[in-house]
Write a protein that holds these residues in place. Structure first.
Motif, PDB file in Angstrom:
ATOM      1  N   HIS A 109     100.448  49.482  69.192  1.00  0.00           N
ATOM      2  CA  HIS A 109      99.953  50.799  69.372  1.00  0.00           C
ATOM      3  C   HIS A 109     100.110  51.277  70.927  1.00  0.00           C
ATOM      4  CE1 HIS A 109      97.019  49.647  65.961  1.00  0.00           C
ATOM      5  NE2 HIS A 109      98.296  49.677  65.531  1.00  0.00           N
ATOM      6  N   ASP A 113     105.474  53.216  69.313  1.00  0.00           N
ATOM      7  CA  ASP A 113     105.364  52.976  67.813  1.00  0.00           C
ATOM      8  C   ASP A 113     104.563  53.732  67.048  1.00  0.00           C
ATOM      9  OD1 ASP A 113     103.446  51.945  69.462  1.00  0.00           O
ATOM     10  OD2 ASP A 113     102.833  50.267  68.136  1.00  0.00           O
ATOM     11  N   ASN A 114     103.415  54.337  67.579  1.00  0.00           N
ATOM     12  CA  ASN A 114     102.615  55.262  66.747  1.00  0.00           C
ATOM     13  C   ASN A 114     103.500  56.720  66.531  1.00  0.00           C
ATOM     14  OD1 ASN A 114     100.688  53.971  69.142  1.00  0.00           O
ATOM     15  ND2 ASN A 114      99.600  54.311  67.257  1.00  0.00           N
ATOM     16  N   LEU A 117     106.119  55.838  63.810  1.00  0.00           N
ATOM     17  CA  LEU A 117     105.178  55.777  62.372  1.00  0.00           C
ATOM     18  C   LEU A 117     104.850  57.122  61.640  1.00  0.00           C
ATOM     19  CD1 LEU A 117     103.614  54.132  60.226  1.00  0.00           C
ATOM     20  CD2 LEU A 117     101.696  54.154  61.681  1.00  0.00           C
ATOM     21  N   TYR A 118     104.448  57.858  62.784  1.00  0.00           N
ATOM     22  CA  TYR A 118     104.197  59.408  62.253  1.00  0.00           C
ATOM     23  C   TYR A 118     105.232  60.343  61.835  1.00  0.00           C
ATOM     24  CZ  TYR A 118      99.704  58.320  64.807  1.00  0.00           C
ATOM     25  OH  TYR A 118      98.529  57.482  65.187  1.00  0.00           O
ATOM     26  N   THR A 152      99.302  51.985  56.600  1.00  0.00           N
ATOM     27  CA  THR A 152      98.066  51.889  57.264  1.00  0.00           C
ATOM     28  C   THR A 152      97.980  50.388  56.888  1.00  0.00           C
ATOM     29  OG1 THR A 152      97.123  53.854  56.841  1.00  0.00           O
ATOM     30  CG2 THR A 152      95.761  52.166  57.381  1.00  0.00           C
ATOM     31  N   TYR A 155     100.593  48.591  59.251  1.00  0.00           N
ATOM     32  CA  TYR A 155     100.429  49.162  61.039  1.00  0.00           C
ATOM     33  C   TYR A 155      99.202  49.074  61.404  1.00  0.00           C
ATOM     34  CZ  TYR A 155     105.436  49.841  60.093  1.00  0.00           C
ATOM     35  OH  TYR A 155     106.772  49.564  59.704  1.00  0.00           O
ATOM     36  N   ASP A 157      97.292  51.527  61.881  1.00  0.00           N
ATOM     37  CA  ASP A 157      96.912  52.702  62.631  1.00  0.00           C
ATOM     38  C   ASP A 157      95.849  53.417  62.540  1.00  0.00           C
ATOM     39  OD1 ASP A 157      98.993  54.466  64.691  1.00  0.00           O
ATOM     40  OD2 ASP A 157      97.748  55.791  63.310  1.00  0.00           O
ATOM     41  N   CYS A 212      89.952  50.125  62.047  1.00  0.00           N
ATOM     42  CA  CYS A 212      90.133  50.927  60.751  1.00  0.00           C
ATOM     43  C   CYS A 212      88.795  50.716  60.101  1.00  0.00           C
ATOM     44  CB  CYS A 212      91.379  50.357  60.050  1.00  0.00           C
ATOM     45  SG  CYS A 212      92.786  50.778  60.891  1.00  0.00           S
TER      46      CYS A 212
END
Length: 385
Positions: A109, A113-114, A117-118, A152, A155, A157, A212
């Motif tokens: 994070h 990497d964020n 991922l998006y 999710t 990862y 996130d 999360c």
């Protein structure tokens, strides 16, 4: 599902953060915190906030340039089929690079990497909107869930649970708004779905999804309260019905929503105190404030300044009374820091590490740490230890 990040390092990072929090509360010394970091190491790359933001922006720009560069080699990107093909190729490339960087650069994070991922999830969604333009709204949301939930789970996130939560309620609202009975029962459906999500979130004890899980708990508690709040239900009912009036008309089951408006915050506070959990307690306090605003909005005859003064006096008096009452522990609740149990918990973790055992996936915030046949939890060693 197999997780992308090193689970042991994630658990160790959680322990280090717990130790740092106890150090700030003077429950541990700096040397003891350093010992915890030595016994529970992690080698993730975790830059500071501003560096993380910079890396995120750089990765977004890089992915955009990559899409533009790749479009030069893909035939007929002007059509829906051609652009969908380009998106799927980009999606595969983004996830390939993401997995490679996590393994080689030990990202966790960190911004890059964020962003990847998006970008990968967005690229996977593009063909859905281009190739199925006549699909209903709930179908788009359902396909998005099928993509975002696995991402999710892999990862963890923090944006994932927020999007998932919104998509679930979007599907429910879209389906129920098609029928008059569904519109009438929408507040109750919101409360039921919120309660189910909260229960499922609390069942997860995996440290990998700790943050999360906290996000889902907060969102579900908030929506459960808003689903039963009299002001929210009354105003949204007028909005859904298309009534262009200055004062929303009275709603059906008004006494029931009066009860929900004031009972739910008290329930949150009681749960927070009994479980010694900050999330329901804080949300309960905020909900009480909004409930007071709900009452004032419809029934109060005082001016705004008089209401503020009265509210301030009541809060000060209540705070002083509670602090004085809890100065000596009552019913297991006190305003003093629970130093003993926290230190016992950490000492047991360090002792277990020295003996070659490791904490279960629940970690310090889970149902309890287990070594051999005994158990103990946040309140110190029990008789089964």
């Amino acid at each position: 599902m197999k997780k992308a990040y090193n689970e042991t390092w994630v658990e160790n990072l959680h322990l280090q953060r717990q130790a740092a929090e106890w150090t700030t509360k003077h429950l541990l010394t700096a040397d003891q915190e350093a010992q915890v970091k030595e016994l529970f190491p992690e080698r993730f790359y975790r830059p500071g906030l501003f560096v993380k933001i910079g890396l995120f922006c750089f990765a977004v720009v890089a992915t955009s340039f990559f899409v533009g560069f790749l479009s030069l080699f893909v035939y007929d990107t002007g059509s829906d089929l051609g652009f969908s093909t380009l998106s799927l190729i980009c999606c595969a490339c983004f996830f390939f690079v993401l997995e490679s960087l996590i393994k080689t650069k030990l990202l966790f994070h960190s911004g890059v990497d964020n962003a990847l991922l998006y970008a990968g999830v967005t690229a996977a969604m593009v063909p859905v909107f281009l190739l199925f333009q006549q699909a209903p709204f709930w179908a788009y949301c359902l396909i998005a869930l099928a993509i975002i939930i696995p991402a999710t789970l892999r990862y963890a996130d923090l944006l994932g649970p927020i999007v998932i939560f919104g998509l679930i309620f979007s599907i429910m609202a879209d389906l129920m708004m098609k029928f008059p009975l569904g519109k009438a029962l929408l507040p109750f459906a919101v409360m039921i779905v919120s309660a189910v999500i909260y229960g499922l979130a609390r069942k997860s004890k995996d440290i990998y999804y700790h943050e999360c899980r906290q996000i889902l708990e907060v969102l579900s508690l908030v929506t459960f309260y808003l689903g039963g709040n009299y002001l929210v239900v009354r105003e949204l009912n007028a909005l859904i019905s298309g009534l262009n009036v200055s004062v929303a008309p009275q709603i059906t089951f008004a006494p029931l929503f009066y009860f929900f408006t004031f009972a739910i915050p008290l329930l949150y506070i009681i749960i927070g105190l009994k479980r010694a959990e900050r999330i329901p307690f804080v949300i309960g306090l905020l909900a009480i404030a909004f409930s007071a605003y709900t009452y004032v909005n419809y029934f109060s005859t005082l001016s705004a300044s008089q209401e503020l003064v009265l509210a301030g006096v009541l809060m000060i008096v209540a705070s002083i009374a509670v602090i004085r009452y809890l100065h000596a522990p009552k019913h297991g609740i006190s305003d003093e820091q629970d130093r003993k149990s926290s230190l016992e918990n950490l000492q047991a973790v360090i002792a277990a590490q020295q003996l070659g055992a490791t904490p279960v996936s629940g970690g310090l915030s889970g149902p309890g740490l287990e070594f051999g046949g005994g158990t103990f939890g946040g309140g110190g060693a029990g008789e089964a230890y």
